[in-house]
Design a protein around this motif. Structure first.
Motif, PDB file in Angstrom:
ATOM      1  N   SER A  53     -13.444  25.277 -22.103  1.00 48.93           N
ATOM      2  CA  SER A  53     -12.203  25.421 -22.884  1.00 48.93           C
ATOM      3  C   SER A  53     -11.719  24.250 -23.500  1.00 48.93           C
ATOM      4  O   SER A  53     -10.852  24.326 -24.658  1.00 48.93           O
ATOM      5  CB  SER A  53     -11.060  25.947 -21.783  1.00 48.93           C
ATOM      6  OG  SER A  53     -10.740  24.943 -20.850  1.00 48.93           O
ATOM      7  N   ALA A  54     -12.198  23.197 -23.251  1.00 52.26           N
ATOM      8  CA  ALA A  54     -11.999  21.725 -23.890  1.00 52.26           C
ATOM      9  C   ALA A  54     -13.072  20.706 -24.043  1.00 52.26           C
ATOM     10  O   ALA A  54     -13.906  20.952 -22.805  1.00 52.26           O
ATOM     11  CB  ALA A  54     -10.626  21.105 -23.214  1.00 52.26           C
ATOM     12  N   PHE A  55     -12.953  19.719 -24.701  1.00 53.13           N
ATOM     13  CA  PHE A  55     -13.822  18.939 -24.796  1.00 53.13           C
ATOM     14  C   PHE A  55     -13.338  17.550 -23.939  1.00 53.13           C
ATOM     15  O   PHE A  55     -12.170  17.244 -24.269  1.00 53.13           O
ATOM     16  CB  PHE A  55     -14.525  18.400 -26.328  1.00 53.13           C
ATOM     17  CG  PHE A  55     -15.270  19.367 -26.796  1.00 53.13           C
ATOM     18  CD1 PHE A  55     -16.609  19.125 -26.631  1.00 53.13           C
ATOM     19  CD2 PHE A  55     -14.783  20.399 -27.755  1.00 53.13           C
ATOM     20  CE1 PHE A  55     -17.455  20.112 -27.197  1.00 53.13           C
ATOM     21  CE2 PHE A  55     -15.800  20.963 -28.376  1.00 53.13           C
ATOM     22  CZ  PHE A  55     -16.938  21.084 -27.929  1.00 53.13           C
ATOM     23  N   LEU A  56     -14.375  16.667 -23.287  1.00 48.90           N
ATOM     24  CA  LEU A  56     -13.836  15.766 -22.303  1.00 48.90           C
ATOM     25  C   LEU A  56     -14.890  14.483 -23.049  1.00 48.90           C
ATOM     26  O   LEU A  56     -15.954  14.596 -23.091  1.00 48.90           O
ATOM     27  CB  LEU A  56     -13.875  15.735 -21.002  1.00 48.90           C
ATOM     28  CG  LEU A  56     -12.907  16.833 -20.469  1.00 48.90           C
ATOM     29  CD1 LEU A  56     -13.180  17.128 -18.879  1.00 48.90           C
ATOM     30  CD2 LEU A  56     -11.507  16.550 -20.935  1.00 48.90           C
ATOM     31  N   PRO A  57     -14.024  13.221 -23.181  1.00 49.51           N
ATOM     32  CA  PRO A  57     -15.168  12.240 -23.336  1.00 49.51           C
ATOM     33  C   PRO A  57     -16.062  11.883 -22.189  1.00 49.51           C
ATOM     34  O   PRO A  57     -15.467  12.098 -20.997  1.00 49.51           O
ATOM     35  CB  PRO A  57     -14.043  11.065 -24.063  1.00 49.51           C
ATOM     36  CG  PRO A  57     -12.892  11.371 -23.041  1.00 49.51           C
ATOM     37  CD  PRO A  57     -12.816  12.798 -23.175  1.00 49.51           C
ATOM     38  N   PRO A  58     -17.197  11.419 -22.722  1.00 56.77           N
ATOM     39  CA  PRO A  58     -17.900  10.918 -21.572  1.00 56.77           C
ATOM     40  C   PRO A  58     -17.352   9.809 -20.339  1.00 56.77           C
ATOM     41  O   PRO A  58     -16.371   9.064 -21.124  1.00 56.77           O
ATOM     42  CB  PRO A  58     -19.190  10.499 -22.061  1.00 56.77           C
ATOM     43  CG  PRO A  58     -18.952   9.945 -23.531  1.00 56.77           C
ATOM     44  CD  PRO A  58     -17.751  10.887 -23.900  1.00 56.77           C
ATOM     45  N   VAL A  59     -17.562   9.866 -19.231  1.00 55.31           N
ATOM     46  CA  VAL A  59     -17.116   8.759 -18.221  1.00 55.31           C
ATOM     47  C   VAL A  59     -17.570   7.448 -18.575  1.00 55.31           C
ATOM     48  O   VAL A  59     -19.127   7.170 -18.764  1.00 55.31           O
ATOM     49  CB  VAL A  59     -17.560   9.029 -16.781  1.00 55.31           C
ATOM     50  CG1 VAL A  59     -16.869   8.153 -15.969  1.00 55.31           C
ATOM     51  CG2 VAL A  59     -16.761  10.488 -16.567  1.00 55.31           C
ATOM     52  N   PRO A  60     -17.106   6.314 -18.818  1.00 50.40           N
ATOM     53  CA  PRO A  60     -17.724   5.144 -19.151  1.00 50.40           C
ATOM     54  C   PRO A  60     -18.762   4.620 -18.064  1.00 50.40           C
ATOM     55  O   PRO A  60     -18.103   4.997 -16.697  1.00 50.40           O
ATOM     56  CB  PRO A  60     -16.597   4.089 -19.493  1.00 50.40           C
ATOM     57  CG  PRO A  60     -15.560   4.984 -19.525  1.00 50.40           C
ATOM     58  CD  PRO A  60     -15.704   6.420 -18.850  1.00 50.40           C
ATOM     59  N   VAL A  61     -19.561   4.026 -18.268  1.00 50.85           N
ATOM     60  CA  VAL A  61     -20.536   3.785 -17.257  1.00 50.85           C
ATOM     61  C   VAL A  61     -20.494   1.984 -17.008  1.00 50.85           C
ATOM     62  O   VAL A  61     -20.857   1.447 -18.257  1.00 50.85           O
ATOM     63  CB  VAL A  61     -22.060   4.003 -17.446  1.00 50.85           C
ATOM     64  CG1 VAL A  61     -23.064   3.364 -16.473  1.00 50.85           C
ATOM     65  CG2 VAL A  61     -22.194   5.685 -17.565  1.00 50.85           C
ATOM     66  N   ALA A  62     -20.475   1.637 -16.039  1.00 55.39           N
ATOM     67  CA  ALA A  62     -20.283   0.031 -15.793  1.00 55.39           C
ATOM     68  C   ALA A  62     -21.764  -0.479 -16.391  1.00 55.39           C
ATOM     69  O   ALA A  62     -22.522  -0.018 -15.626  1.00 55.39           O
ATOM     70  CB  ALA A  62     -19.909  -0.320 -14.545  1.00 55.39           C
ATOM     71  N   PRO A  63     -21.608  -1.695 -16.974  1.00 57.52           N
ATOM     72  CA  PRO A  63     -22.990  -2.394 -17.367  1.00 57.52           C
ATOM     73  C   PRO A  63     -23.466  -2.728 -15.959  1.00 57.52           C
ATOM     74  O   PRO A  63     -22.917  -3.231 -14.958  1.00 57.52           O
ATOM     75  CB  PRO A  63     -22.428  -3.392 -18.221  1.00 57.52           C
ATOM     76  CG  PRO A  63     -21.046  -3.672 -17.855  1.00 57.52           C
ATOM     77  CD  PRO A  63     -20.309  -2.380 -17.272  1.00 57.52           C
ATOM     78  N   ARG A  64     -24.970  -2.644 -15.948  1.00 61.94           N
ATOM     79  CA  ARG A  64     -25.708  -2.953 -14.817  1.00 61.94           C
ATOM     80  C   ARG A  64     -25.797  -4.556 -14.871  1.00 61.94           C
ATOM     81  O   ARG A  64     -26.008  -4.992 -15.706  1.00 61.94           O
ATOM     82  CB  ARG A  64     -27.036  -2.569 -14.693  1.00 61.94           C
ATOM     83  CG  ARG A  64     -26.901  -0.752 -14.691  1.00 61.94           C
ATOM     84  CD  ARG A  64     -28.447  -0.291 -14.817  1.00 61.94           C
ATOM     85  NE  ARG A  64     -29.002  -0.742 -13.484  1.00 61.94           N
ATOM     86  CZ  ARG A  64     -30.555  -0.518 -13.082  1.00 61.94           C
ATOM     87  NH1 ARG A  64     -31.215   0.048 -13.887  1.00 61.94           N
ATOM     88  NH2 ARG A  64     -30.883  -0.959 -12.116  1.00 61.94           N
ATOM     89  N   LEU A  65     -25.675  -5.110 -13.519  1.00 58.43           N
ATOM     90  CA  LEU A  65     -25.937  -6.507 -13.639  1.00 58.43           C
ATOM     91  C   LEU A  65     -27.452  -6.851 -13.575  1.00 58.43           C
ATOM     92  O   LEU A  65     -28.314  -6.077 -13.087  1.00 58.43           O
ATOM     93  CB  LEU A  65     -25.460  -6.883 -12.169  1.00 58.43           C
ATOM     94  CG  LEU A  65     -23.826  -7.016 -12.271  1.00 58.43           C
ATOM     95  CD1 LEU A  65     -23.223  -7.463 -10.874  1.00 58.43           C
ATOM     96  CD2 LEU A  65     -23.319  -7.836 -13.356  1.00 58.43           C
ATOM     97  N   PRO A  66     -27.871  -7.786 -14.110  1.00 58.01           N
ATOM     98  CA  PRO A  66     -29.179  -8.252 -13.882  1.00 58.01           C
ATOM     99  C   PRO A  66     -29.735  -8.454 -12.619  1.00 58.01           C
ATOM    100  O   PRO A  66     -29.004  -8.943 -11.685  1.00 58.01           O
ATOM    101  CB  PRO A  66     -29.412  -9.556 -14.969  1.00 58.01           C
ATOM    102  CG  PRO A  66     -28.208 -10.150 -14.893  1.00 58.01           C
ATOM    103  CD  PRO A  66     -27.093  -9.144 -14.772  1.00 58.01           C
ATOM    104  N   ALA A  67     -30.819  -8.092 -12.482  1.00 52.76           N
ATOM    105  CA  ALA A  67     -31.540  -8.516 -10.853  1.00 52.76           C
ATOM    106  C   ALA A  67     -31.533 -10.082 -10.919  1.00 52.76           C
ATOM    107  O   ALA A  67     -31.946 -10.699 -11.761  1.00 52.76           O
ATOM    108  CB  ALA A  67     -32.745  -7.664 -11.020  1.00 52.76           C
ATOM    109  N   PRO A  68     -31.310 -10.554  -9.483  1.00 52.89           N
ATOM    110  CA  PRO A  68     -31.456 -12.188  -9.486  1.00 52.89           C
ATOM    111  C   PRO A  68     -32.834 -12.497  -9.663  1.00 52.89           C
ATOM    112  O   PRO A  68     -33.835 -11.661  -9.498  1.00 52.89           O
ATOM    113  CB  PRO A  68     -30.968 -12.359  -8.034  1.00 52.89           C
ATOM    114  CG  PRO A  68     -31.084 -10.732  -7.450  1.00 52.89           C
ATOM    115  CD  PRO A  68     -31.057  -9.872  -8.365  1.00 52.89           C
ATOM    116  N   SER A  69     -32.967 -13.691 -10.109  1.00 56.31           N
ATOM    117  CA  SER A  69     -34.430 -14.234 -10.430  1.00 56.31           C
ATOM    118  C   SER A  69     -34.826 -14.627  -9.065  1.00 56.31           C
ATOM    119  O   SER A  69     -33.960 -15.046  -7.992  1.00 56.31           O
ATOM    120  CB  SER A  69     -34.491 -15.353 -11.103  1.00 56.31           C
ATOM    121  OG  SER A  69     -33.568 -16.532 -10.561  1.00 56.31           O
TER     122      SER A  69
END
Length: 91
Positions: A53-69
């Motif tokens: 019955s309605a459009f909803l915006p996509p849920v924001p996704v948190a950016p992924r942190l880089p894997a530790p070196s």
């Protein structure tokens, strides 16, 4: 006869906007009747969700942190060993 004003339609797949189609032609003349097309306003975009019955915006996704070196992991291990050695010396 003047042409129809352009209209925008959302092509839905599994309840998610897959594509926005803008046309002056009657939508039924362009696409198979089995496709789910809903007329939309300019704010609706690819990725939005249709609830039925309605459009909803996509849920924001948190950016992924880089894997530790490997160096970062080694530093963490050395720090943990230092803390254990210091704790033994303090007892």
């Amino acid at each position: 006869m003047a042409p129809n004003a352009p209209r925008s339609f959302a092509l839905l797949q599994n309840g998610v906007v897959h594509e926005i189609i803008r046309t002056e032609t009657a939508i039924g003349d362009l696409f198979h009747a089995g496709l789910t097309l809903i007329e939309v306003t300019a704010e609706i975009a690819v990725g939005w969700h249709w609830t039925g019955s309605a459009f909803l915006p996509p849920v924001p996704v948190a950016p992924r942190l880089p894997a530790p070196s490997p160096l970062d992991l080694l530093r963490d291990e050395v720090q943990a060993l230092r803390l254990r050695v210091d704790a033994r010396g303090a007892s």
